[in-house]
Design a protein around this motif. Structure first.
Motif, PDB file in Angstrom:
ATOM      1  N   PRO A  86       0.910  -1.168  -0.079  1.00 27.38           N
ATOM      2  CA  PRO A  86      -0.016  -0.083  -0.012  1.00 27.38           C
ATOM      3  C   PRO A  86       0.884   1.251  -0.066  1.00 27.38           C
ATOM      4  O   PRO A  86       2.138   1.250   0.717  1.00 27.38           O
ATOM      5  CB  PRO A  86      -0.834  -0.274   1.237  1.00 27.38           C
ATOM      6  N   ILE A  87       0.317   2.373  -0.594  1.00 24.70           N
ATOM      7  CA  ILE A  87       1.130   3.664  -0.407  1.00 24.70           C
ATOM      8  C   ILE A  87       0.633   4.175   0.870  1.00 24.70           C
ATOM      9  O   ILE A  87      -0.653   4.049   1.199  1.00 24.70           O
ATOM     10  CB  ILE A  87       0.530   4.500  -1.586  1.00 24.70           C
ATOM     11  N   ALA A  88       1.441   4.513   1.752  1.00 24.10           N
ATOM     12  CA  ALA A  88       1.442   5.160   3.037  1.00 24.10           C
ATOM     13  C   ALA A  88       0.166   6.366   2.703  1.00 24.10           C
ATOM     14  O   ALA A  88       0.525   7.179   1.896  1.00 24.10           O
ATOM     15  CB  ALA A  88       2.554   5.472   3.626  1.00 24.10           C
ATOM     16  N   ASP A  89      -0.772   6.312   3.573  1.00 22.17           N
ATOM     17  CA  ASP A  89      -1.676   7.182   3.697  1.00 22.17           C
ATOM     18  C   ASP A  89      -2.112   7.540   5.149  1.00 22.17           C
ATOM     19  O   ASP A  89      -1.780   6.529   6.060  1.00 22.17           O
ATOM     20  CB  ASP A  89      -2.928   7.287   2.716  1.00 22.17           C
ATOM     21  N   LEU A  90      -2.656   8.689   5.625  1.00 24.47           N
ATOM     22  CA  LEU A  90      -3.317   8.772   6.962  1.00 24.47           C
ATOM     23  C   LEU A  90      -4.037   7.637   7.426  1.00 24.47           C
ATOM     24  O   LEU A  90      -3.820   7.062   8.532  1.00 24.47           O
ATOM     25  CB  LEU A  90      -3.795  10.278   6.969  1.00 24.47           C
ATOM     26  N   ALA A  91      -4.828   7.041   6.633  1.00 20.25           N
ATOM     27  CA  ALA A  91      -5.897   5.927   7.075  1.00 20.25           C
ATOM     28  C   ALA A  91      -5.159   4.834   7.439  1.00 20.25           C
ATOM     29  O   ALA A  91      -5.168   4.226   8.530  1.00 20.25           O
ATOM     30  CB  ALA A  91      -6.782   5.762   5.934  1.00 20.25           C
ATOM     31  N   GLN A  92      -3.817   4.360   6.909  1.00 24.28           N
ATOM     32  CA  GLN A  92      -3.359   3.323   7.167  1.00 24.28           C
ATOM     33  C   GLN A  92      -2.493   3.542   8.205  1.00 24.28           C
ATOM     34  O   GLN A  92      -2.442   2.726   9.376  1.00 24.28           O
ATOM     35  CB  GLN A  92      -2.240   2.889   5.952  1.00 24.28           C
ATOM     36  N   GLY A  93      -1.924   4.827   8.483  1.00 26.26           N
ATOM     37  CA  GLY A  93      -1.135   4.983   9.917  1.00 26.26           C
ATOM     38  C   GLY A  93      -2.225   5.150  11.095  1.00 26.26           C
ATOM     39  O   GLY A  93      -1.692   4.530  12.247  1.00 26.26           O
ATOM     40  N   LEU A  94      -3.227   5.542  10.998  1.00 31.11           N
ATOM     41  CA  LEU A  94      -4.209   5.518  11.733  1.00 31.11           C
ATOM     42  C   LEU A  94      -4.827   4.229  12.277  1.00 31.11           C
ATOM     43  O   LEU A  94      -5.055   3.876  13.496  1.00 31.11           O
ATOM     44  CB  LEU A  94      -5.580   6.426  11.470  1.00 31.11           C
ATOM     45  N   ASN A 131       1.167  14.151   8.420  1.00 31.37           N
ATOM     46  CA  ASN A 131       2.422  13.543   9.199  1.00 31.37           C
ATOM     47  C   ASN A 131       2.033  13.993  10.883  1.00 31.37           C
ATOM     48  O   ASN A 131       2.119  13.230  11.770  1.00 31.37           O
ATOM     49  CB  ASN A 131       3.699  14.175   8.610  1.00 31.37           C
ATOM     50  N   LEU A 132       1.634  15.458  10.949  1.00 35.00           N
ATOM     51  CA  LEU A 132       1.185  15.851  12.012  1.00 35.00           C
ATOM     52  C   LEU A 132       0.092  15.223  12.751  1.00 35.00           C
ATOM     53  O   LEU A 132      -0.087  15.081  13.839  1.00 35.00           O
ATOM     54  CB  LEU A 132       1.171  17.181  11.876  1.00 35.00           C
ATOM     55  N   ARG A 133      -0.860  15.234  11.911  1.00 35.73           N
ATOM     56  CA  ARG A 133      -2.325  14.264  12.205  1.00 35.73           C
ATOM     57  C   ARG A 133      -1.978  12.956  12.932  1.00 35.73           C
ATOM     58  O   ARG A 133      -2.294  12.622  13.932  1.00 35.73           O
ATOM     59  CB  ARG A 133      -3.078  14.422  11.160  1.00 35.73           C
ATOM     60  N   LEU A 134      -1.023  12.511  12.101  1.00 39.02           N
ATOM     61  CA  LEU A 134      -0.714  11.058  12.459  1.00 39.02           C
ATOM     62  C   LEU A 134      -0.023  10.931  13.879  1.00 39.02           C
ATOM     63  O   LEU A 134      -0.324  10.047  14.708  1.00 39.02           O
ATOM     64  CB  LEU A 134       0.159  10.259  11.570  1.00 39.02           C
ATOM     65  N   TRP A 135       1.037  11.930  14.049  1.00 40.75           N
ATOM     66  CA  TRP A 135       1.564  11.983  15.297  1.00 40.75           C
ATOM     67  C   TRP A 135       0.738  12.249  16.434  1.00 40.75           C
ATOM     68  O   TRP A 135       0.839  11.807  17.510  1.00 40.75           O
ATOM     69  CB  TRP A 135       2.814  13.172  15.270  1.00 40.75           C
ATOM     70  N   GLN A 136      -0.256  13.411  16.132  1.00 45.87           N
ATOM     71  CA  GLN A 136      -1.224  13.507  17.335  1.00 45.87           C
ATOM     72  C   GLN A 136      -2.082  12.237  17.705  1.00 45.87           C
ATOM     73  O   GLN A 136      -2.069  12.254  18.879  1.00 45.87           O
ATOM     74  CB  GLN A 136      -2.103  14.560  16.628  1.00 45.87           C
ATOM     75  N   ALA A 137      -2.422  11.520  16.543  1.00 45.41           N
ATOM     76  CA  ALA A 137      -3.138  10.374  16.957  1.00 45.41           C
ATOM     77  C   ALA A 137      -2.265   9.584  17.724  1.00 45.41           C
ATOM     78  O   ALA A 137      -2.728   8.629  18.882  1.00 45.41           O
ATOM     79  CB  ALA A 137      -3.618   9.575  15.649  1.00 45.41           C
ATOM     80  N   ALA A 138      -1.093   9.219  17.383  1.00 43.89           N
ATOM     81  CA  ALA A 138      -0.092   8.303  18.160  1.00 43.89           C
ATOM     82  C   ALA A 138      -0.071   8.700  19.695  1.00 43.89           C
ATOM     83  O   ALA A 138       0.051   7.889  20.362  1.00 43.89           O
ATOM     84  CB  ALA A 138       1.215   8.413  17.517  1.00 43.89           C
ATOM     85  N   TYR A 139       0.392   9.855  19.812  1.00 46.22           N
ATOM     86  CA  TYR A 139       0.538  10.661  21.021  1.00 46.22           C
ATOM     87  C   TYR A 139      -0.842  10.548  21.972  1.00 46.22           C
ATOM     88  O   TYR A 139      -0.642  10.233  23.409  1.00 46.22           O
ATOM     89  CB  TYR A 139       0.957  12.014  20.994  1.00 46.22           C
ATOM     90  N   GLU A 175      -4.671  24.832  12.320  1.00 44.05           N
ATOM     91  CA  GLU A 175      -4.923  23.152  12.374  1.00 44.05           C
ATOM     92  C   GLU A 175      -3.640  22.846  13.371  1.00 44.05           C
ATOM     93  O   GLU A 175      -3.681  22.391  14.531  1.00 44.05           O
ATOM     94  CB  GLU A 175      -5.007  22.286  11.225  1.00 44.05           C
ATOM     95  N   MET A 176      -2.517  23.446  12.863  1.00 39.86           N
ATOM     96  CA  MET A 176      -1.329  23.117  13.755  1.00 39.86           C
ATOM     97  C   MET A 176      -1.401  23.692  14.958  1.00 39.86           C
ATOM     98  O   MET A 176      -1.036  22.860  15.817  1.00 39.86           O
ATOM     99  CB  MET A 176      -0.179  23.505  12.722  1.00 39.86           C
ATOM    100  N   GLU A 177      -1.760  24.939  15.394  1.00 39.62           N
ATOM    101  CA  GLU A 177      -1.805  25.231  16.589  1.00 39.62           C
ATOM    102  C   GLU A 177      -2.852  24.706  17.338  1.00 39.62           C
ATOM    103  O   GLU A 177      -2.708  24.509  18.566  1.00 39.62           O
ATOM    104  CB  GLU A 177      -2.031  26.878  16.319  1.00 39.62           C
ATOM    105  N   ARG A 178      -4.126  24.204  16.778  1.00 35.88           N
ATOM    106  CA  ARG A 178      -5.048  23.428  17.454  1.00 35.88           C
ATOM    107  C   ARG A 178      -4.657  22.212  17.957  1.00 35.88           C
ATOM    108  O   ARG A 178      -4.811  21.811  19.025  1.00 35.88           O
ATOM    109  CB  ARG A 178      -6.297  23.254  16.587  1.00 35.88           C
ATOM    110  N   ILE A 179      -3.834  21.538  17.117  1.00 37.51           N
ATOM    111  CA  ILE A 179      -3.163  20.303  17.283  1.00 37.51           C
ATOM    112  C   ILE A 179      -2.267  20.391  18.581  1.00 37.51           C
ATOM    113  O   ILE A 179      -2.187  19.583  19.656  1.00 37.51           O
ATOM    114  CB  ILE A 179      -2.376  19.409  16.188  1.00 37.51           C
ATOM    115  N   MET A 180      -1.394  21.575  18.440  1.00 36.54           N
ATOM    116  CA  MET A 180      -0.375  21.640  19.526  1.00 36.54           C
ATOM    117  C   MET A 180      -1.218  21.891  21.138  1.00 36.54           C
ATOM    118  O   MET A 180      -0.749  21.708  21.971  1.00 36.54           O
ATOM    119  CB  MET A 180       0.771  22.933  19.255  1.00 36.54           C
TER     120      MET A 180
END
Length: 202
Positions: A86-94, A131-139, A175-180
């Motif tokens: 699979p080509i990496a995408d956000l859904a796969q990471g989540l 990339n940032l959205r995936l790290w947010q989910a991971a954290y 969005e970045m500021e909201r994630i932070m």
């Protein structure tokens, strides 16, 4: 052959069926199914807080030693000219983050390691805000840059940040500021590891 257990996973329950002997490889299910709980007599375990696809991955891993990501065959590429991946995408990471959460919750360390390995592959390929959205989910489930217990986590984290910072445009600043704001631990690590200027590209 051991009895078949029905797992009712998710807030709108999806039924998953698995042999008791397979489930009892994990302490949580062994306690529930071999003790004096109603699950032991009813052979039904309710898991309303768990994602059904993650529970299915957990069952698959207990049965076969691996788990698969159900991806769209049109969204693939050849690796070394041999096999489609699979080509990496956000859904796969989540998905891998969700599997990591289930593996952690039900104390399956080998699946934790497998999910982390798969997460590393995806986060290394994603760029920009995904990339940032995936790290947010991971954290959000405890899969931080420090989870590896080695310098591989910080290295992969820094590589990912360099990629998203280089492609993150001004339109994503809000969005970045909201994630932070929503994820202080991620924000602290971003501030400690991030050097490129955000929003320098339009």
């Amino acid at each position: 052959m051991s009895p078949v257990i029905t797992l009712l996973a998710g807030p709108e329950p999806i039924s998953l069926h698995v042999h008791e002997a397979i489930l009892c490889r994990l302490p949580f299910f062994r306690a529930a199914l071999k003790g004096e709980f109603k699950e032991a007599s009813e052979k039904v375990v309710k898991m309303p807080e768990d994602d059904a696809t993650s529970v299915a991955a957990l069952i698959e891993f207990l049965s076969s030693g691996g788990y698969t990501y159900a991806y769209n065959p049109d969204n693939t590429r050849f690796r070394d000219g041999k096999s489609l991946v699979p080509i990496a995408d956000l859904a796969q990471g989540l998905f891998h983050v969700s599997v990591y959460a289930a593996a952690s919750k039900y104390d399956c360390p080998k699946l934790v390691d497998e999910a982390m390995k798969n997460f590393r592959v995806v986060v290394g390929d994603l760029e920009g805000i995904d990339n940032l959205r995936l790290w947010q989910a991971a954290y959000g489930v405890g899969l931080t840059m420090w989870a590896w217990g080695t310098d591989e986590g910080p290295t992969k984290f820094n590589e990912g940040l360099t990629k998203w910072a280089a492609t993150l445009s001004e339109k994503h600043r809000e969005e970045m500021e909201r994630i932070m704001g929503d994820c202080p631990a991620l924000a602290c690590d971003l501030l400690g590891f991030q050097t490129p200027v955000i929003g320098s590209e339009s």
